[in-house]
Structure formats: structure tokens, C-alpha cells
Scaffold this motif. Structure first.
Motif: not given
Length: 226
Positions: A73, A76, A96-102, A133
Motif C-alpha cells: 500500500a 503509492e 486491494v491497491l489504489s490505482d497509483a499503487a498498482e 484492476r
């Protein structure tokens, strides 16, 4: 009557390779860590439930590879080139990661390969079951060398209990280990919890660790078999 205060003193868990108990449930993961740096690629992933031994094996690899560690996490906003500059990195707890972390993780995987560095990832779920995602990242993770750790069998659970009591420098009767192994949830996390609870109960009541004391602890946790 004054309540007995219990000061839980710190204890140092043993995280060396020689302290890790090998069993069919974790053999593939141990082999993956032991085979480094002769991995089939620059990155690999360990998966398994909480308390299955991922952190212990990651710590073994961290010592071996002189790696840095970061929570997934926290990717990001992280400086990815600086992370890769360490030459070896552990990214813990993919979920579950944020879009920025992905996006940062995808960049990290690419840069690790380009720079000849190494990356070890850990997750509770297998790569194909992660809630990723970004399609390119999901595909990349599924292609990584992967080893899963499962729930411990009877022999491993007993060995873990012995190790946890030893880590706390607690002497226990030999009969206590099979007694506990037959009654707690079949997980390393449950073994950690029950050993800590028994230690607290022993300190609080100024009582030696015995099977009757363990029975009281388990009854209090609602885990006794009726």
C-alpha cells in the motif's frame, strides 16, 4: 483485591532459515527462497493465509539478499527508482491497491528487470485471485514464479508450538504440545495467539505452564472441544 498487573516483556522471535520448520505445506516456498539467486526471473511471489510463514521466509530472504522492505500500500507515491537501487526489495501484503499503487508496482516490476535487481512479493491470495484492476499488471503477476504456503499439518503445528514457547524461553511439559495441537485452529496464527495467551495467564496468576492452565486459557477463548 487489587488486580494483578501483567507486563508483557518483549521476546525475540527466531527468524533464521534454520528456525523455519519445513513441511509439505510449505516445501515449495522454502525451495523457492533457497534457490535464489537462480530464479527463473527477477521477481517471485509467495502466497498463503495469515500466519502461514510468509513473513518468516521473507525475512530469511531479506537477510540473504540484503533487501529492503515496503508494504504494498505504501507504493503509492514511492520513489520507485530509489527502491530498485537497493538491488533487492520485498513488497509485503499485496491486496486491494489504489490505482497509483498498482501503477507503481507495474513500474517497479519493469525497472527491476531492466536493472538486474530482485523483487520478492507476498500476498494472502494466489496471483490469479488478486483484485488487480490494471490488466498488464495482473498478467505480469500471474506469470511470476509462485509458491503457496498452506495450513500446517499436525507435525508442523506441533513444531511451531515448540518453537514459539522456545522463542519466549518458556519451559513446558512435553504433554502440552499434542494437547494444544489437537485443540487449536490449524494455523500458525492460532499457535501464536494461544502461546501468548498462556504466557500471559502464567504471569498473571504466577502459575507454572501446565495442561490444566492451558485448558483454562482455551476455555476462555472458546476453543475447547466439548
Amino acid at each position: 483485591m487489587a488486580r494483578q498487573l501483567v507486563f508483557e516483556l518483549g521476546h525475540r522471535p527466531a527468524f533464521g532459515r534454520e528456525d523455519f520448520l519445513v513441511a509439505p505445506s510449505n516445501g515449495a516456498a522454502v525451495a523457492l527462497i533457497d534457490s535464489w539467486p537462480a530464479w527463473s526471473g527477477p521477481a517471485a511471489i509467495l502466497s498463503g493465509p495469515a500466519g502461514s510463514g510468509k513473513t518468516h521466509l521473507a525475512e530469511v530472504w531479506r537477510e540473504k539478499a540484503k533487501a529492503r522492505r515496503i508494504e504494498a500500500a505504501a507504493l503509492e507515491g514511492a520513489d520507485v527508482p530509489a527502491l530498485v537501487a537497493a538491488r533487492a526489495l520485498i513488497v509485503e501484503d499485496l491486496g486491494v491497491l489504489s490505482d497509483a499503487a498498482e501503477r507503481a508496482l507495474f513500474h517497479l516490476l519493469n525497472l527491476t528487470a531492466q536493472e538486474g535487481a530482485f523483487l520478492l512479493l507476498t500476498a494472502r491470495d494466489a496471483p490469479g485471485r488478486l483484485a488487480i484492476r490494471l490488466p498488464d499488471l495482473a498478467s505480469r503477476l500471474k506469470a511470476l514464479p509462485h509458491a503457496a504456503l498452506g495450513a500446517p499439518d499436525d507435525a508442523l503445528l506441533a513444531g511451531v508450538l515448540v518453537k514459539l514457547f522456545d522463542d519466549r524461553q518458556l519451559r513446558v511439559p512435553e504433554s502440552l504440545i499434542p494437547y494444544l495441537a489437537a485443540r487449536i485452529e490449524r494455523s500458525v496464527a492460532a499457535a501464536h495467539d494461544v502461546v501468548a495467551a498462556i504466557d500471559r495467564a502464567s504471569l498473571s496468576g504466577k502459575r507454572p505452564i501446565t495442561v490444566p492452565l492451558a485448558a483454562e486459557v482455551l476455555a476462555g477463548q472458546g476453543e475447547m472441544e466439548l
